[in-house]
Write a protein that holds these residues in place. Structure first.
Motif, short mmCIF file in Angstrom:
data_model
loop_
_atom_site.label_atom_id
_atom_site.label_comp_id
_atom_site.label_asym_id
_atom_site.label_seq_id
_atom_site.Cartn_x
_atom_site.Cartn_y
_atom_site.Cartn_z
N THR A 41 -36.99 51.99 -8.71
CA THR A 41 -35.94 52.90 -9.17
C THR A 41 -34.66 52.13 -9.48
N GLN A 81 -36.71 60.17 -10.56
CA GLN A 81 -37.50 60.42 -9.35
C GLN A 81 -36.85 61.53 -8.52
N ASP A 157 -39.89 58.02 -13.84
CA ASP A 157 -39.88 57.47 -12.48
C ASP A 157 -40.64 58.42 -11.56
N GLU A 158 -41.85 58.05 -11.23
CA GLU A 158 -42.75 58.89 -10.42
C GLU A 158 -42.78 60.33 -10.94
MG LIG Z 1 -38.18 54.99 -6.58
#
Ligand SMILES: [Mg+2]
Ligand SMILES: Nc1ncnc2c1ncn2[C@@H]1O[C@H](COP(=O)(O)OP(=O)(O)OP(=O)(O)O)[C@@H](O)[C@H]1O
Lengths: 264, 248
Positions: A41, A81, A157-158
């Motif tokens: 991240t 995320q 991000d995820e």
């Molecule tokens: Mg992360």
């Protein structure tokens, strides 16, 4: 499309990203994998103008995001995320705000919002305040919003965090669709190795802030002599669980830094 | 332009939807108006200053505009915590526009709040001396709102979380309020207090409102306006600078 050279980021004495270099070609889907706290991240934040690198250089479509912030921001879209919706606004209004901020023409924005909200099964609840949504619904809205404009580079991000299998499939087929039809470059992170194996053209593995492997899923499996990407990942990063919380001394250091006027 | 508009609109929508907050934020000015307005009235009259409710109403209106603008500026901290700030910070819109949208939104909310308190004070018995000047008083309200929304954004951009909030309230916002002459006339205060009140931007805002609504003022209304404009410009610049430096 993305070119990163010797990128590093420190928070106080802690180095979250340590001398990372990689390139992502135009139209490529690149998966950035690593255990919790590896620095994924943080890397994305530096790529997307939210953090200034401590050292190293970044080029997005030939532009340095720390000096040409606005130009760089025109090139990418991102699904974070962490939550980034406005809970007081409705789903539809969240889409609307995004459309305006990203200069999507009004008509196109409305049509696409409808299409995406239907695709991610939020259309019936578009006029409800987002704070009343379930976790998965919020997540789906974040993703739908991320696809509202068509950027050159898409950071995810995820994105599948907390999503049910149906929505995960929707998401990845949509990612593949925009990648193939509009040549969008995709930079993603995920903790589901099978997803990365299925979707990504190339993979980078980061651990403790260092990039420890790079290549096609096939190459990485061959390099580690394993049958699945999951095994390869475990072979590369070991099987200990990462301690996410900083140690007491780290916290004291952070505290001291706060008072000595250092910016975090 | 449209980015400024949509962020402005967002602040308004959030305000309209927060019923509980609207009621709560009207409670305090009402308390000041009724308790102080009626409680201090006899003393004030005996001192030869006239009706205290008339005097204090512009002060209480100014107070509600002050609080409401600072709070909406500090709303930045909520957006940081709940994540929406990130969404605006990565958008391909200059941070200046984002900051202006937020500030104007916060200022608009503060003016609405000020108008509500005006209505409440009129119900309580406040009567402007010169109705013709009411729009000019509104102008001063807008100026106060912009100055302190900008201050709120500047502070909100510089803090990491809500921890500093109490500190800001106790050592900045309350002193600004108490030293502004909202509750007592700025005359015969002695050199130190006089000096300090002259440094308080809110003093000029409330003085301007009083000049328009009651025809009585400690400074010249043109001076009031000039000071508010200058302070507003500086705070907008500082706010915009601090905002452009936010990292998440
Ligand atoms: Mg992360
Ligand atoms: N603002 C910050 N201040 C101090 N340390 C930070 C900050 N942000 C991140 N870190 C630290 O940097 C390291 C990397 O964090 P990062 O969020 O990049 O991990 P990640 O790879 O995304 O992990 P995850 O899979 O859990 O999301 C962690 O140890 C984290 O605690």
């Amino acid at each position: 499309m993305i070119c990163v050279r010797n990128l590093a980021k420190s928070f106080g004495s802690f180095t979250a990203v340590n001398d990372v270099s990689f390139e992502v070609a135009e139209g490529e889907i690149f998966a950035f994998l690593g255990p919790n706290g590896a620095g994924k991240t943080t890397t994305i934040k530096m790529l997307t103008t939210l953090l200034h690198p401590t050292s190293g250089s970044i080029q997005l479509d030939g532009l340095d995001p720390s000096t040409h912030q606005n130009e760089a921001r025109k090139r990418f879209g991102i699904v974070f995320q962490d939550p980034s919706l406005d809970g007081d606004l409705t789903a539809w209004e969240n889409m609307e705000v995004h459309g305006v901020l990203y200069h999507v023409p009004r008509k196109v924005g409305r049509a696409r919002s409808e299409e995406l909200l239907k695709l991610f099964e939020l259309w019936d609840r578009r006029n409800e305040q987002v704070k009343k949504f379930s976790g998965g619904m919020k997540r789906r809205l974040e993703i739908a919003r991320g696809f509202l404009h068509t950027p050159k580079i898409l950071f995810l991000d995820e994105p599948t965090l907390g999503l049910d299998p149906q929505s995960r499939n929707q998401l990845w087929s949509h990612v593949k669709r925009v990648n193939e039809s509009e040549r969008v470059t995709v930079f993603l992170t995920t903790h589901y190795m099978d997803e990365a194996d299925r979707v990504a053209h190339r993979i980078g593995v980061i651990d403790h802030g260092k990039l420890i492997a790079q290549g096609t899923p096939q190459a990485i499996k061959e390099q580690t002599g394993t049958a699945s990407l999951e095994d390869a990942f475990l072979a590369l990063t070991g099987s200990t669980i990462r301690d996410e919380s900083a140690s007491p001394t780290d916290q004291i250091r952070q505290f001291a830094k706060m008072w000595s006027g250092g910016r975090r | 332009m449209s980015a400024i508009y949509i962020l402005w609109l967002r602040e308004l929508k959030r305000y309209v939807r927060s019923h509980a907050q609207i009621v709560a934020s009207l409670g305090q000015p009402m308390l000041y108006l009724l308790v102080l307005g009626f409680g201090l009235s006899p003393v004030f009259k005996r001192a030869g200053y006239g009706d205290y409710l008339q005097f204090v109403a512009p002060g209480v209106i100014g107070m509600s505009v002050l609080f409401s603008s600072i709070f909406s500026g500090l709303g930045l901290l909520w957006d940081r915590q709940f994540g929406f700030l990130k969404e605006t910070l990565v958008a391909p819109v200059s941070r200046l526009q984002i900051m202006i949208g937020r500030t104007l939104g916060g200022a608009t909310v503060a003016v609405i709040q000020g108008l509500l308190v005006t209505v409440i004070s009129m119900i309580a018995g406040f009567r402007p001396a010169h109705l013709i000047n009411v729009p000019l008083a509104l102008g001063f309200m807008v100026a106060i709102a912009i100055v302190f929304s900008a201050l709120g954004v500047a502070i909100g951009s510089s803090l990491q979380d809500m921890q500093g909030f109490q500190l800001i309230m106790n050592f900045l916002v309350m002193p600004i309020y108490f030293l502004s002459g909202a509750m007592f006339p700025l005359v015969g205060l002695g050199p130190v207090l006089t000096f300090v009140t002259h440094l308080d931007p809110l003093a000029y805002g409330i003085d301007g409102m009083r000049a328009m609504l009651l025809g009585q003022s400690a400074f010249n209304p043109l001076v009031d306006l000039a000071v508010l404009a200058a302070v507003g410009a500086v705070l907008l610049a500082v706010g915009a600078y601090r905002f452009s430096k936010i990292e998440i």
